[in-house]
Design a protein around this motif. Sequence first.
Motif, PDB file in Angstrom:
ATOM      1  N   TYR A  91     -18.204  75.110 123.405  1.00 27.41           N
ATOM      2  CA  TYR A  91     -19.100  74.715 122.339  1.00 27.41           C
ATOM      3  C   TYR A  91     -18.366  75.583 121.264  1.00 27.41           C
ATOM      4  CZ  TYR A  91     -22.420  73.641 118.882  1.00 27.41           C
ATOM      5  OH  TYR A  91     -22.973  73.317 117.488  1.00 27.41           O
ATOM      6  N   ARG A  92     -18.606  76.922 121.493  1.00 27.12           N
ATOM      7  CA  ARG A  92     -18.092  77.928 120.506  1.00 27.12           C
ATOM      8  C   ARG A  92     -16.570  77.782 120.308  1.00 27.12           C
ATOM      9  NH1 ARG A  92     -14.647  81.473 119.609  1.00 27.12           N
ATOM     10  NH2 ARG A  92     -15.311  83.302 118.315  1.00 27.12           N
ATOM     11  N   ASP A  93     -15.642  77.389 121.092  1.00 23.37           N
ATOM     12  CA  ASP A  93     -14.406  77.163 120.937  1.00 23.37           C
ATOM     13  C   ASP A  93     -14.157  76.065 119.698  1.00 23.37           C
ATOM     14  OD1 ASP A  93     -13.773  79.671 122.292  1.00 23.37           O
ATOM     15  OD2 ASP A  93     -13.000  78.434 124.151  1.00 23.37           O
ATOM     16  N   ARG A  94     -14.963  75.041 120.103  1.00 26.95           N
ATOM     17  CA  ARG A  94     -14.782  73.698 119.195  1.00 26.95           C
ATOM     18  C   ARG A  94     -15.172  74.060 117.832  1.00 26.95           C
ATOM     19  NH1 ARG A  94     -16.560  71.543 124.039  1.00 26.95           N
ATOM     20  NH2 ARG A  94     -18.720  71.398 123.520  1.00 26.95           N
ATOM     21  N   LEU A  95     -16.384  75.167 117.937  1.00 27.64           N
ATOM     22  CA  LEU A  95     -16.768  75.362 116.398  1.00 27.64           C
ATOM     23  C   LEU A  95     -15.809  76.141 115.543  1.00 27.64           C
ATOM     24  CD1 LEU A  95     -19.218  75.460 114.624  1.00 27.64           C
ATOM     25  CD2 LEU A  95     -20.150  77.277 115.981  1.00 27.64           C
ATOM     26  N   ALA A  96     -15.103  76.972 116.590  1.00 32.76           N
ATOM     27  CA  ALA A  96     -14.125  77.999 115.872  1.00 32.76           C
ATOM     28  C   ALA A  96     -12.846  77.086 115.439  1.00 32.76           C
ATOM     29  CB  ALA A  96     -13.643  79.047 116.905  1.00 32.76           C
ATOM     30  N   ALA A  97     -12.491  76.162 115.996  1.00 29.88           N
ATOM     31  CA  ALA A  97     -11.517  75.384 115.526  1.00 29.88           C
ATOM     32  C   ALA A  97     -11.823  74.340 114.464  1.00 29.88           C
ATOM     33  CB  ALA A  97     -11.127  74.183 116.756  1.00 29.88           C
ATOM     34  N   ARG A  98     -13.113  73.938 114.436  1.00 27.50           N
ATOM     35  CA  ARG A  98     -13.597  73.192 113.240  1.00 27.50           C
ATOM     36  C   ARG A  98     -13.484  74.313 111.892  1.00 27.50           C
ATOM     37  NH1 ARG A  98     -19.243  71.150 115.110  1.00 27.50           N
ATOM     38  NH2 ARG A  98     -19.538  71.250 112.779  1.00 27.50           N
ATOM     39  N   ILE A  99     -13.964  75.381 112.215  1.00 27.70           N
ATOM     40  CA  ILE A  99     -13.987  76.687 111.056  1.00 27.70           C
ATOM     41  C   ILE A  99     -12.660  76.816 110.508  1.00 27.70           C
ATOM     42  CG2 ILE A  99     -14.551  79.075 110.617  1.00 27.70           C
ATOM     43  CD1 ILE A  99     -16.873  78.604 112.560  1.00 27.70           C
ATOM     44  N   ALA A 100     -11.714  76.989 111.526  1.00 29.78           N
ATOM     45  CA  ALA A 100     -10.210  76.996 111.126  1.00 29.78           C
ATOM     46  C   ALA A 100      -9.903  75.875 110.250  1.00 29.78           C
ATOM     47  CB  ALA A 100      -9.559  77.336 112.493  1.00 29.78           C
ATOM     48  N   LEU A 102     -11.607  74.232 108.600  1.00 25.61           N
ATOM     49  CA  LEU A 102     -12.286  74.175 107.071  1.00 25.61           C
ATOM     50  C   LEU A 102     -11.886  75.253 106.188  1.00 25.61           C
ATOM     51  CD1 LEU A 102     -15.934  73.723 108.167  1.00 25.61           C
ATOM     52  CD2 LEU A 102     -14.685  72.028 106.713  1.00 25.61           C
ATOM     53  N   ARG A 103     -11.289  76.386 106.970  1.00 24.96           N
ATOM     54  CA  ARG A 103     -10.655  77.721 106.186  1.00 24.96           C
ATOM     55  C   ARG A 103      -9.313  77.187 105.645  1.00 24.96           C
ATOM     56  NH1 ARG A 103     -12.236  82.093 110.385  1.00 24.96           N
ATOM     57  NH2 ARG A 103     -14.171  82.679 109.462  1.00 24.96           N
ATOM     58  N   ASP A 104      -8.532  76.416 106.377  1.00 28.25           N
ATOM     59  CA  ASP A 104      -7.364  75.610 105.874  1.00 28.25           C
ATOM     60  C   ASP A 104      -7.393  74.888 104.910  1.00 28.25           C
ATOM     61  OD1 ASP A 104      -6.071  77.173 107.775  1.00 28.25           O
ATOM     62  OD2 ASP A 104      -5.666  75.489 109.111  1.00 28.25           O
ATOM     63  N   GLN A 105      -8.606  74.034 104.678  1.00 26.94           N
ATOM     64  CA  GLN A 105      -8.814  72.899 103.442  1.00 26.94           C
ATOM     65  C   GLN A 105      -9.111  73.927 102.222  1.00 26.94           C
ATOM     66  OE1 GLN A 105     -11.651  70.547 105.570  1.00 26.94           O
ATOM     67  NE2 GLN A 105     -10.138  69.086 106.183  1.00 26.94           N
ATOM     68  N   GLN A 106     -10.146  75.115 102.659  1.00 22.69           N
ATOM     69  CA  GLN A 106     -10.644  75.759 101.582  1.00 22.69           C
ATOM     70  C   GLN A 106      -9.368  76.545 100.875  1.00 22.69           C
ATOM     71  OE1 GLN A 106     -12.864  79.241 102.535  1.00 22.69           O
ATOM     72  NE2 GLN A 106     -13.858  79.243 100.368  1.00 22.69           N
ATOM     73  N   ALA A 107      -8.535  77.009 101.598  1.00 21.87           N
ATOM     74  CA  ALA A 107      -7.161  77.625 101.106  1.00 21.87           C
ATOM     75  C   ALA A 107      -6.321  76.878 100.389  1.00 21.87           C
ATOM     76  CB  ALA A 107      -6.394  78.234 102.423  1.00 21.87           C
ATOM     77  N   ALA A 108      -6.391  75.585 100.587  1.00 22.26           N
ATOM     78  CA  ALA A 108      -5.544  74.613  99.957  1.00 22.26           C
ATOM     79  C   ALA A 108      -6.322  74.299  98.746  1.00 22.26           C
ATOM     80  CB  ALA A 108      -5.528  73.162 100.842  1.00 22.26           C
ATOM     81  N   LEU A 109      -7.281  74.112  98.598  1.00 19.49           N
ATOM     82  CA  LEU A 109      -8.304  73.787  97.371  1.00 19.49           C
ATOM     83  C   LEU A 109      -8.195  75.201  96.628  1.00 19.49           C
ATOM     84  CD1 LEU A 109     -11.280  72.115  98.901  1.00 19.49           C
ATOM     85  CD2 LEU A 109      -9.535  70.851  97.552  1.00 19.49           C
ATOM     86  N   ASP A 110      -8.182  76.162  97.040  1.00 15.97           N
ATOM     87  CA  ASP A 110      -8.224  77.703  96.301  1.00 15.97           C
ATOM     88  C   ASP A 110      -6.723  77.537  95.613  1.00 15.97           C
ATOM     89  OD1 ASP A 110     -10.591  78.240  96.874  1.00 15.97           O
ATOM     90  OD2 ASP A 110      -9.826  79.821  98.457  1.00 15.97           O
ATOM     91  N   ALA A 111      -5.481  77.146  96.339  1.00 13.59           N
ATOM     92  CA  ALA A 111      -4.312  77.299  95.847  1.00 13.59           C
ATOM     93  C   ALA A 111      -4.084  76.017  94.742  1.00 13.59           C
ATOM     94  CB  ALA A 111      -3.081  76.931  96.925  1.00 13.59           C
TER      95      ALA A 111
END
Length: 121
Positions: A91-100, A102-111
């Motif tokens: 469960y924690r690994d799936r959550l970490a993958a979802r967070i990753a 989301l971070r990529d999406q956030q970085a793309a939006l920031d750019a």
Amino acid sequence: MKIGEASRVSGVSARSLRHYEDEGLIVPGRFSNEFRDYCQSTIDRVLVIRSLLESGLPVRLIREILPGHTDGSDTGTDRVCAEFLHEVQGYRDRLAARIAVLRDQQAALDAYLRQARRTDL
């Protein structure tokens, strides 16, 4: 204690207490008039449930671990704990993958926003 007092003592709403019962997470006693009767051990269990829910664990996992964790028996505890820890890790690994993601999406939006602000100047 009745559900109102159990709610006050535990900090969990009466609705949540009923939900935990419906999900098979707790089994309060009953008064002769069929009102629920919460003892201290049930309140303690509610606090554990609340903590596990707040950590993001699904009810299914909580339901699986609580009987072996709180019934006082050691029968199969090592196996249950190992299986539970394996499921929690998954469960924690799936959550970490979802967070990753989301971070990529956030970085793309920031750019995008940085680029958009430069073109406005």
